[in-house]
Design a protein around this motif. Structure first.
Motif, PDB file in Angstrom:
ATOM      1  N   VAL A  85       3.269  19.932   7.846  1.00  0.00           N
ATOM      2  CA  VAL A  85       2.757  21.078   8.610  1.00  0.00           C
ATOM      3  C   VAL A  85       3.595  21.268   9.879  1.00  0.00           C
ATOM      4  O   VAL A  85       4.004  22.388  10.205  1.00  0.00           O
ATOM      5  CB  VAL A  85       1.257  20.906   8.961  1.00  0.00           C
ATOM      6  N   PHE A  86       3.860  20.170  10.583  1.00  0.00           N
ATOM      7  CA  PHE A  86       4.689  20.260  11.799  1.00  0.00           C
ATOM      8  C   PHE A  86       5.993  20.999  11.503  1.00  0.00           C
ATOM      9  O   PHE A  86       6.403  21.907  12.221  1.00  0.00           O
ATOM     10  CB  PHE A  86       5.050  18.860  12.307  1.00  0.00           C
ATOM     11  N   GLU A  87       6.634  20.577  10.416  1.00  0.00           N
ATOM     12  CA  GLU A  87       7.964  21.115  10.140  1.00  0.00           C
ATOM     13  C   GLU A  87       7.904  22.568   9.700  1.00  0.00           C
ATOM     14  O   GLU A  87       8.816  23.341   9.965  1.00  0.00           O
ATOM     15  CB  GLU A  87       8.693  20.217   9.150  1.00  0.00           C
ATOM     16  N   PRO A 128      -7.604   9.409  -0.701  1.00  0.00           N
ATOM     17  CA  PRO A 128      -6.869   9.978  -1.823  1.00  0.00           C
ATOM     18  C   PRO A 128      -6.610   8.928  -2.905  1.00  0.00           C
ATOM     19  O   PRO A 128      -6.530   7.738  -2.605  1.00  0.00           O
ATOM     20  CB  PRO A 128      -5.561  10.427  -1.190  1.00  0.00           C
ATOM     21  N   LYS A 129      -6.526   9.380  -4.141  1.00  0.00           N
ATOM     22  CA  LYS A 129      -6.132   8.491  -5.231  1.00  0.00           C
ATOM     23  C   LYS A 129      -4.607   8.459  -5.270  1.00  0.00           C
ATOM     24  O   LYS A 129      -3.968   9.498  -5.257  1.00  0.00           O
ATOM     25  CB  LYS A 129      -6.656   9.041  -6.560  1.00  0.00           C
ATOM     26  N   PHE A 130      -4.064   7.276  -5.295  1.00  0.00           N
ATOM     27  CA  PHE A 130      -2.613   7.175  -5.308  1.00  0.00           C
ATOM     28  C   PHE A 130      -2.114   6.875  -6.700  1.00  0.00           C
ATOM     29  O   PHE A 130      -2.578   5.959  -7.356  1.00  0.00           O
ATOM     30  CB  PHE A 130      -2.151   6.056  -4.375  1.00  0.00           C
ATOM     31  N   ALA A 131      -1.147   7.670  -7.146  1.00  0.00           N
ATOM     32  CA  ALA A 131      -0.465   7.345  -8.384  1.00  0.00           C
ATOM     33  C   ALA A 131       0.649   6.378  -8.013  1.00  0.00           C
ATOM     34  O   ALA A 131       1.339   6.569  -7.020  1.00  0.00           O
ATOM     35  CB  ALA A 131       0.104   8.616  -9.002  1.00  0.00           C
ATOM     36  N   SER A 132       0.789   5.325  -8.809  1.00  0.00           N
ATOM     37  CA  SER A 132       1.859   4.381  -8.523  1.00  0.00           C
ATOM     38  C   SER A 132       3.213   5.063  -8.709  1.00  0.00           C
ATOM     39  O   SER A 132       3.411   5.798  -9.670  1.00  0.00           O
ATOM     40  CB  SER A 132       1.755   3.185  -9.471  1.00  0.00           C
ATOM     41  N   PRO A 133       4.151   4.836  -7.778  1.00  0.00           N
ATOM     42  CA  PRO A 133       5.493   5.388  -7.972  1.00  0.00           C
ATOM     43  C   PRO A 133       6.193   4.686  -9.142  1.00  0.00           C
ATOM     44  O   PRO A 133       7.137   5.215  -9.715  1.00  0.00           O
ATOM     45  CB  PRO A 133       6.204   5.118  -6.658  1.00  0.00           C
ATOM     46  N   VAL A 134       5.695   3.501  -9.481  1.00  0.00           N
ATOM     47  CA  VAL A 134       6.256   2.775 -10.620  1.00  0.00           C
ATOM     48  C   VAL A 134       5.444   3.157 -11.853  1.00  0.00           C
ATOM     49  O   VAL A 134       4.237   3.013 -11.892  1.00  0.00           O
ATOM     50  CB  VAL A 134       6.167   1.256 -10.370  1.00  0.00           C
ATOM     51  N   LYS A 135       6.120   3.685 -12.862  1.00  0.00           N
ATOM     52  CA  LYS A 135       5.411   4.144 -14.054  1.00  0.00           C
ATOM     53  C   LYS A 135       5.489   3.134 -15.190  1.00  0.00           C
ATOM     54  O   LYS A 135       4.702   3.198 -16.128  1.00  0.00           O
ATOM     55  CB  LYS A 135       6.011   5.473 -14.537  1.00  0.00           C
ATOM     56  N   PHE A 136       6.479   2.220 -15.138  1.00  0.00           N
ATOM     57  CA  PHE A 136       6.661   1.269 -16.241  1.00  0.00           C
ATOM     58  C   PHE A 136       6.784  -0.163 -15.725  1.00  0.00           C
ATOM     59  O   PHE A 136       7.489  -0.409 -14.743  1.00  0.00           O
ATOM     60  CB  PHE A 136       7.935   1.601 -17.028  1.00  0.00           C
ATOM     61  N   LEU A 137       6.093  -1.072 -16.386  1.00  0.00           N
ATOM     62  CA  LEU A 137       6.340  -2.488 -16.147  1.00  0.00           C
ATOM     63  C   LEU A 137       7.032  -3.040 -17.389  1.00  0.00           C
ATOM     64  O   LEU A 137       6.484  -2.983 -18.489  1.00  0.00           O
ATOM     65  CB  LEU A 137       5.051  -3.266 -15.903  1.00  0.00           C
ATOM     66  N   VAL A 138       8.242  -3.551 -17.210  1.00  0.00           N
ATOM     67  CA  VAL A 138       8.925  -4.194 -18.323  1.00  0.00           C
ATOM     68  C   VAL A 138       8.574  -5.677 -18.271  1.00  0.00           C
ATOM     69  O   VAL A 138       8.829  -6.349 -17.276  1.00  0.00           O
ATOM     70  CB  VAL A 138      10.451  -3.991 -18.226  1.00  0.00           C
ATOM     71  N   THR A 139       7.929  -6.151 -19.326  1.00  0.00           N
ATOM     72  CA  THR A 139       7.534  -7.563 -19.344  1.00  0.00           C
ATOM     73  C   THR A 139       8.713  -8.412 -19.792  1.00  0.00           C
ATOM     74  O   THR A 139       9.637  -7.942 -20.455  1.00  0.00           O
ATOM     75  CB  THR A 139       6.367  -7.783 -20.317  1.00  0.00           C
ATOM     76  N   GLU A 176      -4.538  23.384  10.379  1.00  0.00           N
ATOM     77  CA  GLU A 176      -3.930  23.286   9.043  1.00  0.00           C
ATOM     78  C   GLU A 176      -3.869  21.839   8.578  1.00  0.00           C
ATOM     79  O   GLU A 176      -4.069  21.543   7.406  1.00  0.00           O
ATOM     80  CB  GLU A 176      -2.517  23.884   9.058  1.00  0.00           C
ATOM     81  N   ILE A 177      -3.568  20.945   9.518  1.00  0.00           N
ATOM     82  CA  ILE A 177      -3.477  19.533   9.166  1.00  0.00           C
ATOM     83  C   ILE A 177      -4.822  19.004   8.702  1.00  0.00           C
ATOM     84  O   ILE A 177      -4.921  18.375   7.648  1.00  0.00           O
ATOM     85  CB  ILE A 177      -2.952  18.706  10.358  1.00  0.00           C
ATOM     86  N   PHE A 178      -5.875  19.285   9.454  1.00  0.00           N
ATOM     87  CA  PHE A 178      -7.176  18.756   9.058  1.00  0.00           C
ATOM     88  C   PHE A 178      -7.628  19.347   7.725  1.00  0.00           C
ATOM     89  O   PHE A 178      -8.277  18.660   6.932  1.00  0.00           O
ATOM     90  CB  PHE A 178      -8.219  18.954  10.165  1.00  0.00           C
ATOM     91  N   GLU A 179      -7.243  20.588   7.479  1.00  0.00           N
ATOM     92  CA  GLU A 179      -7.556  21.171   6.170  1.00  0.00           C
ATOM     93  C   GLU A 179      -6.742  20.494   5.078  1.00  0.00           C
ATOM     94  O   GLU A 179      -7.270  20.154   4.020  1.00  0.00           O
ATOM     95  CB  GLU A 179      -7.291  22.684   6.183  1.00  0.00           C
ATOM     96  N   ALA A 180      -5.457  20.270   5.352  1.00  0.00           N
ATOM     97  CA  ALA A 180      -4.582  19.667   4.345  1.00  0.00           C
ATOM     98  C   ALA A 180      -5.024  18.246   3.992  1.00  0.00           C
ATOM     99  O   ALA A 180      -4.870  17.799   2.859  1.00  0.00           O
ATOM    100  CB  ALA A 180      -3.136  19.656   4.844  1.00  0.00           C
ATOM    101  N   TRP A 203       0.326   8.674   3.417  1.00  0.00           N
ATOM    102  CA  TRP A 203      -0.151   9.891   2.758  1.00  0.00           C
ATOM    103  C   TRP A 203      -0.558  10.923   3.818  1.00  0.00           C
ATOM    104  O   TRP A 203      -0.216  12.099   3.739  1.00  0.00           O
ATOM    105  CB  TRP A 203      -1.343   9.547   1.864  1.00  0.00           C
ATOM    106  N   VAL A 204      -1.293  10.470   4.840  1.00  0.00           N
ATOM    107  CA  VAL A 204      -1.733  11.372   5.904  1.00  0.00           C
ATOM    108  C   VAL A 204      -0.531  11.828   6.735  1.00  0.00           C
ATOM    109  O   VAL A 204      -0.389  13.023   7.024  1.00  0.00           O
ATOM    110  CB  VAL A 204      -2.784  10.683   6.811  1.00  0.00           C
ATOM    111  N   ILE A 205       0.339  10.891   7.092  1.00  0.00           N
ATOM    112  CA  ILE A 205       1.504  11.232   7.914  1.00  0.00           C
ATOM    113  C   ILE A 205       2.368  12.275   7.210  1.00  0.00           C
ATOM    114  O   ILE A 205       2.869  13.207   7.834  1.00  0.00           O
ATOM    115  CB  ILE A 205       2.337   9.968   8.230  1.00  0.00           C
TER     116      ILE A 205
END
Length: 430
Positions: A32-34, A328-339, A147-151, A24-26
């Motif tokens: 910003v670098f780019e 930071p709070k991370f939202a899972s990239p996986v939104k559905f678990l199919v049982t 900018e990075i430390f602010e971001a 997340w930090v990287i």
RNA sequence: GUGGGUAUAGCUCAACUCGGUUAGAGCGCUUGCCUGUGGAGCAAGAUGUUGCCGGUUCAAAUCCGGUUACCCACCCCA
């Protein structure tokens, strides 16, 4: 608890919780670098010992480089920082476009004794501009760091700026012998920890005259305008002034920037402006530091190529974030678990998983048809927001049951309407 | 590289000072209440070569030596 399973001193496994924060930090750092036109680069972990040590770049620090012989009995060492690899790259690819603006985010190794905020294997994020003497380069780098430390979300950070040129002028003015300059810088650098009196004590060891010591201390206490009147050579001051003016024109938030004549930095190779960023209220030391090193690359290719760079200590940034509870709070990239319900409905479950995944969201399928409660628990722990059930009832009616884990509500959706349902859900989430 | 401290269940720790039954607690974990539903509640259950190696002793988590790792300070650095 088997001691044989230990990692090496000062080296750590980075498990998913840590990696998610790290990435997340990287991600914020690279974006910003780019934005400022820096491009990515990597170099090998191991370099010839001669390259790492031959040019006497590191001085005393050289003893901290991991050194060994490889199977071909070559003397080699592990990457200590990115400055030497950069100098090697610039020297061995002469057609590289100048000014060369690159960033490098990899691990480096230092055979130091581990301590708070200090490891033997750690990430650094370096960003450098090679091939220009313009102070605009310095301004850009400081701007980028700000900018990075602010971001990332820091509120109280400060980048201190000084110039080696200015310090040299002060030394000349005070009558310090050229050979003692660097030792004097190191003594000064400790002021934050040991105070002015402590620094004075350290000056004793250098054998400076009373007059010289007083001249140095009083010069360092002067505001910049006074210093300018005092010193015979204005070059260092001019450098700092230009840098500040560029920063203002670039729109830098100046509350995070200050001139600090005491700042000197520990590496011998700096030649011009130097800078260091700290986060207030932490004892982790500096989280970023750098400066101009115009004579370093020349050691590798006999051409004078000016350069300036700054390095962000990612490990320390992460430690401070933990300490300040700003993860930071991370939202899972996986939104559905199919049982999985049972063998006969497995085929149906996999097809449903495929359909949902084709709509563009992450889907996990629980790999075993164990008790449904456990599968729910798994979803709950991995913070997957929706659980899909495809049991015999759903199979018979060509539908799926989807439970919203957050609200706890569940609805049954016909397969034919699944796509529109998904689209609606995904809209809402945007 | 120099000096000091620590190491006990998955985690945080107690018991160590002054050696003496079966090494405890909280959290977490497993199971059940609830054979198609996570979080809350209740009930039951499992935790372990006391970091590792050796010594002293009738007896070692406890005392001693070594070793590895971690923490702290110095040195230096991100």
């Amino acid at each position: 608890m088997n001691s044989k399973l230990q990692t090496l001193q000062g080296m750590h496994d980075r498990l998913p919780d840590n990696m998610k924060k790290r990435q997340w930090v990287i991600q914020r750092i690279t974006s910003v670098f780019e934005k400022y036109g820096f491009e990515p680069m990597e170099t090998p972990a191991i370099e010839y010992w001669e390259i790492l040590s031959g040019k006497d770049v590191y001085g005393d620090e050289e003893k901290l480089i991991y050194k060994f012989q490889d199977r071909g009995r070559r003397d080699v060492g592990m990457r200590f920082d990115f400055t030497v690899p950069l100098a090697r790259v610039v020297s061995s690819y002469p057609d590289i476009t100048m000014p060369f603006k690159r960033y490098q985010i990899q691990t480096v190794w230092r055979c130091d004794k581990p301590q708070y905020g200090r490891f033997r294997e750690f990430y650094q994020c370096d960003v450098d501009i090679v091939g220009t003497e313009s102070v605009i380069a310095e301004a850009e780098l400081i701007m980028v760091v700000s900018e990075i430390f602010e971001a990332v979300g820091f509120k109280k950070f400060m980048t201190k700026i000084n110039s080696r040129r200015l310090l040299q002028t002060i030394c000349e003015y005070s009558g310090v012998d050229k050979s003692k300059e660097f030792e004097l810088f190191r003594a000064m650098d400790k002021r934050d920890r040991i105070g002015i009196d402590g620094v004075k004590e350290n000056f004793e060891v250098l054998g400076l005259s009373k007059e010289t010591k007083e001249k140095i201390i009083s010069s360092l206490g002067q505001p910049i305008a006074q210093l300018e009147k005092l010193l015979p050579n204005k070059e260092g001051i001019a450098q700092v002034r230009t840098l500040f003016s560029h920063l203002e024109n670039l729109g830098c938030n100046m509350k995070h920037i200050m001139f600090d004549p005491w700042l000197s930095r520990g590496f011998d190779y700096y030649t011009g402006p130097i800078f260091e960023t700290i986060i207030e209220g932490t004892k982790v030391g500096s989280v970023a530091g750098g400066g101009r090193y115009d004579n370093l690359i020349g050691k590798f290719n006999d051409k004078d190529i000016p350069a300036v760079g700054i390095s962000i200590g990612l490990e320390r940034v992460l430690m401070v974030m933990d300490k300040l509870d700003m993860n930071p709070k991370f939202a899972s990239p996986v939104k559905f678990l199919v049982t999985l319900f049972d063998d006969p409905t497995t085929k149906y479950a996999l097809q449903v998983a495929k359909d949902i995944r084709n709509s563009g969201v992450g889907v996990e399928v629980y790999p075993e048809a164990i008790k449904i409660g456990k599968q729910f628990k798994y979803a709950s722990r991995k913070k997957i927001p929706f659980v899909v059930i495809t049991g015999p009832d759903e199979f018979k009616t060509h539908s799926v049951a989807i439970k919203d884990m957050k609200s706890g509500t569940q609805e049954v959706i016909k397969l034919a309407k699944l796509n529109t349902w998904l689209q609606k859900k995904l809209e809402i989430r945007k």
